[in-house]
Design a protein around this motif. Structure first.
Motif, PDB file in Angstrom:
ATOM      1  N   LYS A 128     -71.252  26.412  -0.583  1.00  0.00           N
ATOM      2  CA  LYS A 128     -72.018  25.778  -1.661  1.00  0.00           C
ATOM      3  C   LYS A 128     -71.735  26.002  -2.954  1.00  0.00           C
ATOM      4  N   THR A 187     -76.580  19.226  -3.323  1.00  0.00           N
ATOM      5  CA  THR A 187     -75.391  20.454  -3.447  1.00  0.00           C
ATOM      6  C   THR A 187     -74.533  20.498  -3.466  1.00  0.00           C
ATOM      7  N   GLU A 229     -72.639  26.463  -6.290  1.00  0.00           N
ATOM      8  CA  GLU A 229     -74.661  26.688  -6.699  1.00  0.00           C
ATOM      9  C   GLU A 229     -74.212  27.017  -8.724  1.00  0.00           C
ATOM     10  N   SER A 230     -75.310  26.853  -9.007  1.00  0.00           N
ATOM     11  CA  SER A 230     -74.862  27.397 -10.834  1.00  0.00           C
ATOM     12  C   SER A 230     -74.273  28.616 -11.251  1.00  0.00           C
ATOM     13  N   SER A 231     -74.585  29.260 -10.083  1.00  0.00           N
ATOM     14  CA  SER A 231     -73.136  30.474 -10.359  1.00  0.00           C
ATOM     15  C   SER A 231     -71.850  29.998 -10.953  1.00  0.00           C
ATOM     16  N   THR A 266     -81.088  30.463 -10.241  1.00  0.00           N
ATOM     17  CA  THR A 266     -80.628  28.997 -10.209  1.00  0.00           C
ATOM     18  C   THR A 266     -80.187  28.302  -9.057  1.00  0.00           C
ATOM     19  N   GLY A 267     -81.635  27.326  -8.156  1.00  0.00           N
ATOM     20  CA  GLY A 267     -80.700  26.257  -7.555  1.00  0.00           C
ATOM     21  C   GLY A 267     -80.384  27.306  -5.882  1.00  0.00           C
ATOM     22  N   LYS A 268     -80.498  28.438  -6.173  1.00  0.00           N
ATOM     23  CA  LYS A 268     -80.407  29.082  -4.456  1.00  0.00           C
ATOM     24  C   LYS A 268     -80.265  28.489  -3.291  1.00  0.00           C
ATOM     25  N   ASP A 269     -79.971  27.925  -2.644  1.00  0.00           N
ATOM     26  CA  ASP A 269     -79.562  27.575  -1.149  1.00  0.00           C
ATOM     27  C   ASP A 269     -80.804  26.135  -1.103  1.00  0.00           C
ATOM     28  N   ARG A 270     -80.789  25.133  -2.123  1.00  0.00           N
ATOM     29  CA  ARG A 270     -81.458  24.381  -1.928  1.00  0.00           C
ATOM     30  C   ARG A 270     -80.559  23.437  -2.686  1.00  0.00           C
ATOM     31  N   ASP A 271     -81.461  21.947  -1.970  1.00  0.00           N
ATOM     32  CA  ASP A 271     -79.962  20.970  -3.256  1.00  0.00           C
ATOM     33  C   ASP A 271     -80.613  20.428  -4.662  1.00  0.00           C
ATOM     34  N   LEU A 272     -79.310  19.931  -4.841  1.00  0.00           N
ATOM     35  CA  LEU A 272     -79.778  19.741  -6.706  1.00  0.00           C
ATOM     36  C   LEU A 272     -80.155  18.830  -6.850  1.00  0.00           C
ATOM     37  N   ASP A 314     -79.142  35.309 -12.339  1.00  0.00           N
ATOM     38  CA  ASP A 314     -79.239  33.620 -11.868  1.00  0.00           C
ATOM     39  C   ASP A 314     -79.567  33.477 -10.163  1.00  0.00           C
ATOM     40  N   LEU A 374     -74.668  36.441 -12.561  1.00  0.00           N
ATOM     41  CA  LEU A 374     -74.553  36.350 -11.347  1.00  0.00           C
ATOM     42  C   LEU A 374     -75.144  37.098 -10.716  1.00  0.00           C
TER      43      LEU A 374
END
Lengths: 39, 572
Positions: free
Chosen positions: B419, B412, B421-423, A33-39, A31, A28
Motif C-alpha cells: 500500500k 488506497t 500511503e501518505s508517508s 495519516t491514512g495508515k491502513d485505510r482506504d483514501l 505520520d 515517517l
C-alpha cells in the motif's frame, strides 16, 4: 585558507543532508495519516 | 535517415534487450548473497574488506542507519578525492609536472565524481596527472556507481520484504556491487577497448611533427581502464577534454556501439532484477518498456531534426541531404567518422542514462534537439538512467502514478503488493522536487548575477540554454556539458557542486526512507479493486505522469531557451 573554507563547505553540505535524513525519519515516524485505510 | 543509422540503432536495442535478462538474474544473485561463479575467487577479498572496515556482513540496517552509512561513506569519499586533487604535485606519475587544481575546482570535481555526476570544469589531459586520474577519478567512478546500485537494491528490498525493519547492509551492498558487478565487467570491457585501439599506458605524451612541420604533444595514458568504468558507472567523466569524441577514447564505430551498450547495460538489467526480487518479472519488463518508449520518442525527434539539417540554411538553398559526397544534415559539432546517427543515438543514450559522456558537442545540436537532450535530463534520468538512479527514479514516478490513479478511483493505491500511503507520497514528492528546485533556482541566480553572465559564450536564448543545461545536468547528476559556458570559475564551481550535491543526496535520502517505510508493511493480496501495474494501461499512465510532471515543471524554462531560439531561426 581556501582549503579550510572548502572543507567547511563540504561539512555544511553533509550536515544538511544528515539533518534532512533526520527530518525524513521524523516525518515517517510521526505520520499516521491514512495508515491502513482506504483514501 | 540512413539505413546504416537505423541498423546501428536496431543493434543497440537488440543487444540491450538480450543482456537485460541474464544480467538481471546475475544482479539478483549477487545482492541476495547467493552462489555465483566469482564468489570463490573474490569472496576472500570481500571478507577481508569487511574485516578491515569492522563490518558485520550479517547485521542488517534500518533505512536510517543505511542512509547514515551512505552519508558517512560519501563524507570520506569527498574529502579523500579533494585531498588527492589538491596534493597532486606530491603524487608520483605526474609526468607533465601539473600543479594542483584550484580549491574551488577541486571541490567541484570531488563532489562531481562522488555524486556520480562527472561534471568536468577542467580538461583531463592538461589538469590531472595519471595518479590523480587513476586513484581519484577512476576509483570514485567505481564507488559512486556501486553506492547507486546499493540504493536501488535497498529500495527494491523495501518493495519485496514483508514486515521487516531492515533494508540490507549498505557496506555489504557496496562491496558486492564493486567486486562482483563492476570490477569483472570493467576488466572485460577495458580489454575489448584496448584491443580496439584505446591506449592503456603509463608512458608520457608523444611529441609528433605535424604535416605543416609544427610540434604537437599527443596526450595518452591509462585511458581504457577509466573509459570502461566511465561508461558502465553512468559517470561519463572522460580522460580527455573531448570525452568520447576523442579518437583515443572512442576510436571506431564498434567502440561507439560498445560504449552505448555499457552505458545502458546495468540500468536496463536492474529493471529485471527488480522484477525478480518482487516475484513478478512482468513488472520489470513493464518498466523497461516505458523507458524504451520514452527513449524512442527522444531518439526519433533527435534523428529527424539533425538529419534534416539546419533550417537557417534553407533560405540559401543549400543541399543538406546525405549523399556519397557528404553526410548531410546538421554535422556541426559532430565527428565525421560517426556521422548523424551515431552522434544522436549517443547523445540520447548519454542524456537519458545520466552518464554524461559525449561523442558530439551538444551545443551545436539544433535548438529543438537541445531541448530533447534537456528533457531527457529533466525527467530525472529515468530513461534507463545510471546504475541505480534510473530505477529508483522510475519507481518514484510509479508511486506518483499509483497515487494519482488511487485518487481517481477512490482507493488506497498499491504497487507490487504494498500500500502506498501518505508517508511514501510525501517522501516521493520531496525527492522529485529537489532536482528542479536546484536546477531552476540556481539557473535563475546565474542568469541575474555578474559572475553567472560573465561565463557565457553566447548571448540571448542560446546563452540561457547553456546556463539551464549546466545546472540541469548537475542537478540530474548527468554531467554532460552543453559547451560554450566557461564553468571553471569560483561561482560556477561552487554553485554546480551545490546542485550536484542536492541532486544526489536529497533524492537518495527520501528514497531510502521510502524503502524503510515499505519494508515495514505487510503484503496486500491483489483484489478486484487493485489496479494492475504490469499492464500496458499502467505503462501509458506512467508515461503520462512522467511527461506531465516533467513538462509542468520545466516547460516555461525550455520555452525561454531552445524554443525561442528555434523560432528565431525561422524565415524572417
Amino acid at each position: 585558507m581556501l582549503d579550510v573554507i572548502m572543507l567547511a563547505l563540504m561539512a555544511v553540505f553533509f550536515v544538511t543532508a544528515w539533518a534532512f535524513a533526520g527530518l525524513c525519519d521524523r516525518l515517517l515516524s510521526t505520520d499516521t495519516t491514512g495508515k491502513d485505510r482506504d483514501l | 535517415m540512413t539505413a546504416a543509422g537505423l541498423i546501428e540503432i536496431a543493434l543497440l536495442v537488440v543487444l540491450v534487450g538480450l543482456l537485460t535478462r541474464p544480467l538481471g538474474a546475475y544482479l539478483t544473485r549477487v545482492y541476495a548473497g547467493e552462489s555465483i561463479l566469482l564468489r570463490p575467487i573474490l569472496g576472500p577479498l570481500e571478507k577481508t574488506l569487511y574485516r578491515l572496515a569492522c563490518v558485520d556482513p550479517s547485521a542488517e540496517q534500518s533505512w536510517y542507519r543505511y542512509a547514515v552509512s551512505f552519508l558517512v561513506f560519501h563524507v570520506i569519499s569527498v574529502a579523500t578525492l579533494y585531498g588527492v586533487l589538491r596534493l597532486q604535485p606530491l603524487w608520483p606519475l605526474n609526468l607533465q609536472h601539473l600543479p594542483a587544481p584550484a580549491a574551488d575546482l577541486a571541490l567541484n570535481t570531488a563532489v562531481s565524481f562522488v555524486t556520480n555526476t562527472s561534471w568536468q570544469s577542467y580538461a583531463g589531459e592538461t589538469t590531472l596527472s595519471y595518479a590523480a586520474q587513476m586513484t581519484g577519478i577512476t576509483v570514485h567512478s567505481f564507488l559512486s556507481a556501486a553506492s547507486g546500485l546499493a540504493v536501488a537494491v535497498a529500495l527494491i528490498r523495501g518493495f519485496a520484504r514483508r514486515q521487516s525493519s531492515a533494508i540490507g547492509n549498505f557496506w555489504v551492498d557496496l562491496a558486492r556491487g564493486m567486486l562482483y558487478v563492476l570490477l569483472p565487467l570493467c576488466v572485460v570491457s577495458a580489454l575489448i577497448l584496448v584491443a580496439a585501439g584505446v591506449p592503456q599506458t603509463l608512458a608520457s605524451s608523444i611529441e609528433a611533427t605535424t604535416l605543416e612541420g609544427g610540434r604537437q604533444l599527443i596526450a595518452r595514458g591509462p585511458v581504457a581502464s577509466q573509459e570502461a568504468i566511465k561508461l558502465l558507472s553512468g559517470d561519463g567523466g572522460g580522460f580527455f577534454n573531448a570525452n568520447s569524441a576523442h579518437p583515443f577514447e572512442n576510436p571506431t564505430p564498434l567502440t561507439n556501439l560498445l560504449e552505448m551498450l555499457l552505458i545502458f547495460a546495468l540500468g536496463a538489467a536492474l529493471t529485471n532484477c527488480f522484477g525478480r526480487m518482487v516475484q513478478s518479472e512482468r513488472h520489470g519488463w513493464m518498466l523497461l518498456a516505458v523507458m524504451g518508449i520514452l527513449f524512442g520518442l527522444g531518439l526519433v525527434g533527435l534523428y529527424a531534426l539533425e538529419a534534416s539539417g539546419n533550417p537557417a540554411f534553407t533560405a540559401f538553398n543549400l543541399d543538406q541531404m546525405p549523399s556519397t559526397r557528404q553526410a548531410g544534415g546538421n554535422m556541426e559539432g559532430k565527428e565525421v567518422r560517426f556521422g548523424i546517427a551515431a552522434s544522436v543515438v549517443f547523445a540520447n543514450v548519454s542524456t537519458a542514462s545520466s552518464d554524461g559522456a559525449v561523442n558530439a558537442m551538444h551545443d551545436s545540436f539544433l535548438p529543438l534537439s537541445g531541448a530533447i537532450l534537456l528533457a531527457n535530463m529533466m525527467v530525472d534520468e529515468v530513461i534507463v538512467g545510471a546504475p541505480g538512479s534510473g530505477l529508483y527514479g522510475m519507481l518514484l514516478f510509479c508511486i506518483v502514478a499509483v497515487f494519482v490513479a488511487g485518487l481517481m478511483v477512490g482507493r488506497t493505491p498499491e504497487y507490487v503488493g504494498k500500500k502506498i500511503e501518505s508517508s511514501e507520497v510525501k517522501m516521493t514528492i520531496l525527492a522529485l522536487a529537489c532536482v528542479p528546485a536546484a536546477a531552476l533556482g540556481l539557473s535563475a541566480i546565474a542568469c541575474v548575477s555578474g559572475p553567472g553572465l560573465a561565463a557565457l559564450g553566447n548571448a540571448g536564448p542560446h546563452g540561457y540554454s547553456e546556463i539551464l543545461y549546466a545546472y540541469t545536468s548537475a542537478a540530474a547528476t548527468n554531467g554532460s556539458a552543453f559547451a560554450g559556458l566557461n564553468a571553471n570559475s569560483p561561482f560556477y564551481n561552487l554553485t554546480l557542486a551545490l546542485a550536484m550535491f542536492v541532486g544526489r543526496f536529497f533524492v537518495i535520502v527520501p528514497v531510502l526512507a521510502i524503502a524503510g517505510s515499505l519494508a515495514r508493511k505487510r503484503a496486500v493480496p491483489p483484489s478486484a479493486g487493485t489496479l494492475p501495474t504490469d499492464r500496458a494501461l499502467f505503462a501509458g499512465f506512467l508515461m503520462g505522469v512522467i511527461l506531465i510532471v516533467g513538462g509542468l515543471t520545466y516547460l516555461p524554462a525550455l520555452a525561454l531557451g531552445p524554443v525561442v531560439e528555434h523560432l528565431q531561426m525561422g524565415p524572417g
